[in-house]
Design an enzyme around this catalytic site. Structure first.
Site, mmCIF file in Angstrom:
data_model
loop_
_atom_site.group_PDB
_atom_site.id
_atom_site.type_symbol
_atom_site.label_atom_id
_atom_site.label_comp_id
_atom_site.label_asym_id
_atom_site.label_seq_id
_atom_site.Cartn_x
_atom_site.Cartn_y
_atom_site.Cartn_z
ATOM 1 N N CYS A 348 42.610 37.502 45.340
ATOM 2 C CA CYS A 348 42.379 37.647 46.782
ATOM 3 C C CYS A 348 43.368 36.906 47.678
ATOM 4 O O CYS A 348 43.855 37.496 48.658
ATOM 5 C CB CYS A 348 40.935 37.300 47.135
ATOM 6 S SG CYS A 348 40.171 36.027 46.141
ATOM 7 N N ARG A 377 41.391 32.038 33.702
ATOM 8 C CA ARG A 377 40.406 31.020 34.043
ATOM 9 C C ARG A 377 40.168 30.137 32.823
ATOM 10 O O ARG A 377 39.977 30.638 31.719
ATOM 11 C CB ARG A 377 39.095 31.670 34.509
ATOM 12 C CG ARG A 377 39.282 32.468 35.784
ATOM 13 C CD ARG A 377 38.009 33.096 36.284
ATOM 14 N NE ARG A 377 38.293 33.953 37.440
ATOM 15 C CZ ARG A 377 37.386 34.703 38.063
ATOM 16 N NH1 ARG A 377 36.132 34.696 37.656
ATOM 17 N NH2 ARG A 377 37.740 35.449 39.096
ATOM 18 N N GLN A 395 41.433 42.620 36.027
ATOM 19 C CA GLN A 395 40.395 43.221 36.859
ATOM 20 C C GLN A 395 40.878 44.531 37.469
ATOM 21 O O GLN A 395 42.061 44.680 37.757
ATOM 22 C CB GLN A 395 40.017 42.266 37.993
ATOM 23 C CG GLN A 395 39.516 40.911 37.536
ATOM 24 C CD GLN A 395 39.367 39.948 38.701
ATOM 25 O OE1 GLN A 395 40.232 39.870 39.570
ATOM 26 N NE2 GLN A 395 38.269 39.223 38.721
ATOM 27 N N ASP A 397 40.714 45.289 40.431
ATOM 28 C CA ASP A 397 40.396 44.544 41.646
ATOM 29 C C ASP A 397 40.920 45.270 42.881
ATOM 30 O O ASP A 397 41.922 45.987 42.822
ATOM 31 C CB ASP A 397 41.047 43.161 41.551
ATOM 32 C CG ASP A 397 40.417 42.145 42.474
ATOM 33 O OD1 ASP A 397 39.365 42.454 43.056
ATOM 34 O OD2 ASP A 397 40.974 41.041 42.605
ATOM 35 N N HIS A 399 40.803 44.805 47.519
ATOM 36 C CA HIS A 399 40.291 44.157 48.727
ATOM 37 C C HIS A 399 40.466 45.103 49.900
ATOM 38 O O HIS A 399 41.522 45.723 50.060
ATOM 39 C CB HIS A 399 41.024 42.838 48.980
ATOM 40 C CG HIS A 399 40.774 41.833 47.901
ATOM 41 N ND1 HIS A 399 41.588 41.723 46.794
ATOM 42 C CD2 HIS A 399 39.782 40.925 47.737
ATOM 43 C CE1 HIS A 399 41.107 40.777 46.002
ATOM 44 N NE2 HIS A 399 40.015 40.281 46.552
ATOM 45 N N LYS A 479 27.233 38.703 48.180
ATOM 46 C CA LYS A 479 27.795 39.741 47.324
ATOM 47 C C LYS A 479 26.692 40.661 46.820
ATOM 48 O O LYS A 479 25.514 40.297 46.763
ATOM 49 C CB LYS A 479 28.549 39.134 46.141
ATOM 50 C CG LYS A 479 27.685 38.318 45.183
ATOM 51 C CD LYS A 479 28.520 37.753 44.035
ATOM 52 C CE LYS A 479 27.660 36.932 43.080
ATOM 53 N NZ LYS A 479 28.433 36.388 41.952
ATOM 54 N N HIS A 525 35.749 42.078 49.004
ATOM 55 C CA HIS A 525 36.240 41.950 47.634
ATOM 56 C C HIS A 525 35.427 42.909 46.772
ATOM 57 O O HIS A 525 34.198 42.882 46.814
ATOM 58 C CB HIS A 525 36.032 40.531 47.100
ATOM 59 C CG HIS A 525 36.575 39.442 47.964
ATOM 60 N ND1 HIS A 525 37.572 38.581 47.555
ATOM 61 C CD2 HIS A 525 36.250 39.047 49.231
ATOM 62 C CE1 HIS A 525 37.829 37.701 48.520
ATOM 63 N NE2 HIS A 525 37.033 37.967 49.541
#
Length: 652
Positions: A348, A377, A395, A397, A399, A479, A525
């Protein structure tokens, strides 16, 4: 006299000093016989507790869902007593209820083994049948410490020291045995019943800290009825067969090794699944108006400090020094904490940097920015679990940068995308949760109020039933959680959608509004699969390795019975590959039943068999995974059939 209220609005009067047991017995003998606990003003409590004036009581029967936690809690106490009866020198530490069961940690010189479980179960059954009542006492703190210390229970002494000064030290007895416990409990050990089983042993550090002593943990499960226990054990057996780590080895999809803990070595077959999923989701993103980007792996710690991640996630980030080459020799100069780089744990902040390049107008919004971003991570070694919990992850992912008036429309749009994707995957049993502000969070309460309301309104507008998960939101915003129930009834959290007012402010993202003023975009997100690793692990277990043909790593095998058929088989293989089919060949000098069995274990959906006759006639014998018998058809018909079955659902 005191007045007691009941959920149906009725009231009754009782003498002061009345317990819940007295109240339920005054209502009905049959109700009293079935009741194991009560809720007093909504708080789960012992039946033996005194009731106060004006209290609202709700009685909990043993077959009520609310009693299941008590059954497991009491089973843990019975387990601890059984262990100490069999091995008196063993120290008991803590024994909480967990999903589907309980465990208890023990301090013992020699760890328990699986062979010990049957003896412990037998002793537990004896304790349960003894019908020993659970009784609660409040002890003086110093006296409690003295008693446990005299018994050699050093861990209990430490637990007593951890109890806040304004809280009672509660002791629960069952017969002569007793334990430190907050409670509540049912009436007696007999209420636990016989629907329990000890499932495994494991090692566990005291308080989860690797610097502390290693304890011996015994896991168990307990249910209200024998049928429920049997159903659960059957599910465990099925889950073991479906374990993605086991199937991953058998199907040659991936492996993990100590030299790269938490990172996956994808084998060719496993990466075919990855590529099929990536191509599929990329088509969905293209169709839904996303622009794909690529951002750096390493970012300066100053950016992570500005975003707020450094303070919250620093211990879970892989950090490396930004080394400055020395002018005198080859040794690098490390100038301290000011020159640190971190492997990104999420995408992000980097996406905000792209948004900030150039001036954005309100007319430009929404901007939907996607990335198949590789993130790292630093998960604890003990938390790693196959593909489900890794250190390196990718991911799907994205945004969405939008105006506040666009939140509802963008949320509804995502919910439609999510439903389509999981429908295409054949995963349709989804429940929705709205996770609200956690205790530690960024942003003002007024901002959180707006964010939580916006998501709730979007869910309602989409006609989706949902429940709240209080305090489970991200540190920057609420979320949506999507919980998938798989083929054997297990629940998995997959995908995410988070509403964020905070990060655009922290990273100074703005757009020019219609009146010429600078405004902050709202940042959404979102991920559909979540991470490829976890989704593939989930899919392996959901399908038990039997992927739908479009997703199967090998969609067909062409196998011959005699070498005379090899040439005809190769021509069919060429046509299959030209049609885009992932096909393998098996021309080995082995019996056909051996070949079929071997490829069936590899979960290949279709095997095309050619003998001398099929080669001469231009036909194939089609054998399907999980089906008996075979069907003969022309080679061209079989190729057309496979091409149709191998077409991704979004391209049909």
């Amino acid at each position: 006299m005191i007045t007691v209220k009941f959920p149906d609005g009725a009231t009754r009067e009782y003498a002061e000093g009345t317990t819940g047991t007295t109240v339920v017995e005054s209502i009905s003998k049959s109700l009293a016989k079935a009741t194991v606990a009560m809720r007093a003003d909504g708080v789960l409590s012992d039946l033996s507790d005194l009731v106060h004036d004006g209290v609202t009581l709700e009685f909990i029967k043993r077959d009520d869902p609310a009693a299941l936690e008590l059954i497991r809690h009491d089973a843990a106490h019975v387990l601890a007593e059984a262990v100490q009866e069999l091995w008196p020198s063993t120290q008991v530490t803590i024994g909480p209820v967990i999903d589907n069961g309980f465990y208890y940690d023990f301090a013992r010189e020699e760890p328990f083994s699986e062979d010990d479980l049957r003896a412990i179960e037998k002793k537990m059954a004896e304790i349960i049948s003894s019908d020993a009542p659970f009784t609660k006492e409040v002890w003086d703190r110093d006296e409690a410490k003295r008693v446990f210390k005299s018994k050699g229970e050093e861990y209990k002494v430490e637990l007593i020291d951890a109890i806040p000064a304004d809280q009672d030290v509660k002791i629960y007895k069952q017969g002569q045995w007793f334990d430190l416990c907050r409670g509540p409990h049912m009436r007696s050990t007999k209420d636990v019943g016989g629907a329990f089983k000890l499932t495994k042993v494991a090692g566990a550090y005291w308080r989860g800290d690797s610097d502390n002593a290693m304890l011996s943990r015994i896991y168990g499960t307990a249910w209200a009825t024998k049928q429920q226990l049997d159903d659960y054990l059957t599910m465990l057996e099925e889950a073991e067969k479906r374990d993605h780590r086991k199937l991953g080895r058998e199907m040659d999809l991936f492996h993990l090794q100590d030299e790269a803990q938490g990172s996956v070595f994808w084998h060719p077959k496993g990466f075919r699944i990855w590529r099929a999923l990536e191509a599929y989701i990329r088509r969905q993103l293209d169709a839904d108006g996303y622009d794909e980007v690529k951002t750096p792996q390493l970012l300066d710690n100053k950016l992570w400090e500005q975003s707020g991640h450094w303070g919250k996630f620093r211990e879970n980030m892989f950090v490396v020094p930004d080394e400055i080459p020395s002018t005198e020799d080859d040794a690098p100069v490390i100038t301290g904490d000011a020159n640190l780089l971190a492997l990104k744990p999420m995408n992000c902040p980097a996406h905000v940097q792209i948004f900030k390049q150039g001036i954005k107008s309100y007319r430009d919004l929404p901007i939907r920015m996607a990335e198949f971003g590789c993130c790292h991570r630093n998960e604890a070694h003990g938390a790693l679990h196959g593909l489900m919990r890794v250190r390196q992850m990718t991911q799907d992912d994205a945004h969405i940068f939008c105006r506040e008036d666009q939140i509802t429309a963008e949320t509804e749009r995502f919910l439609k995308l999510f439903a389509k994707v999981y429908g295409d995957m054949g995963m349709t049993s989804i429940s929705y949760k709205l996770a609200t502000r956690p205790e530690v969070r960024a942003g003002e309460d007024a901002t959180w109020d707006r964010a939580e309301k916006a998501l709730a309104d979007a869910l309602t507008a989409s006609g989706i039933d949902f429940e709240y998960a209080e305090g489970e939101g991200a540190f920057y915003g609420p979320k949506l959680e999507f919980h998938l129930t798989d083929a054997i009834g297990r629940s998995w959290q997959c995908g995410t959608f988070q509403l964020d007012y905070v990060l655009p402010e922290r990273l100074d993202a703005t757009y020019i509004d219609a009146d010429g003023s600078k405004q902050r975009p709202v940042m959404l997100h979102r991920a559909v699969f979540g991470t490829f690793e976890r989704f593939i692990g989930l899919a392996i277990e959901h399908y038990a390795g039997r992927f739908p043909t479009w997703l199967a790593p090998t969609q067909a095998v062409v196998a011959t019975i005699v070498s005379d058929a090899d040439e005809a088989a190769e021509k069919i293989v060429e046509k299959l590959r030209a049609a885009g089919i992932r096909v393998e060949t098996d021309y080995r000098n082995e019996k056909i039943n051996y070949k079929v069995r071997e490829h069936s274990l590899q979960k290949v959906p279709v095997i095309l068999v050619l003998g001398k006759r099929e080669a001469e006639e231009g036909t194939v014998s089609v054998r399907r995974l999980g089906e008996q018998g075979q069907k003969v058809m022309s080679a061209d018909e079989a190729i057309a059939m496979l091409k149709a079955e191998a077409t991704p659902p979004d391209l049909i």
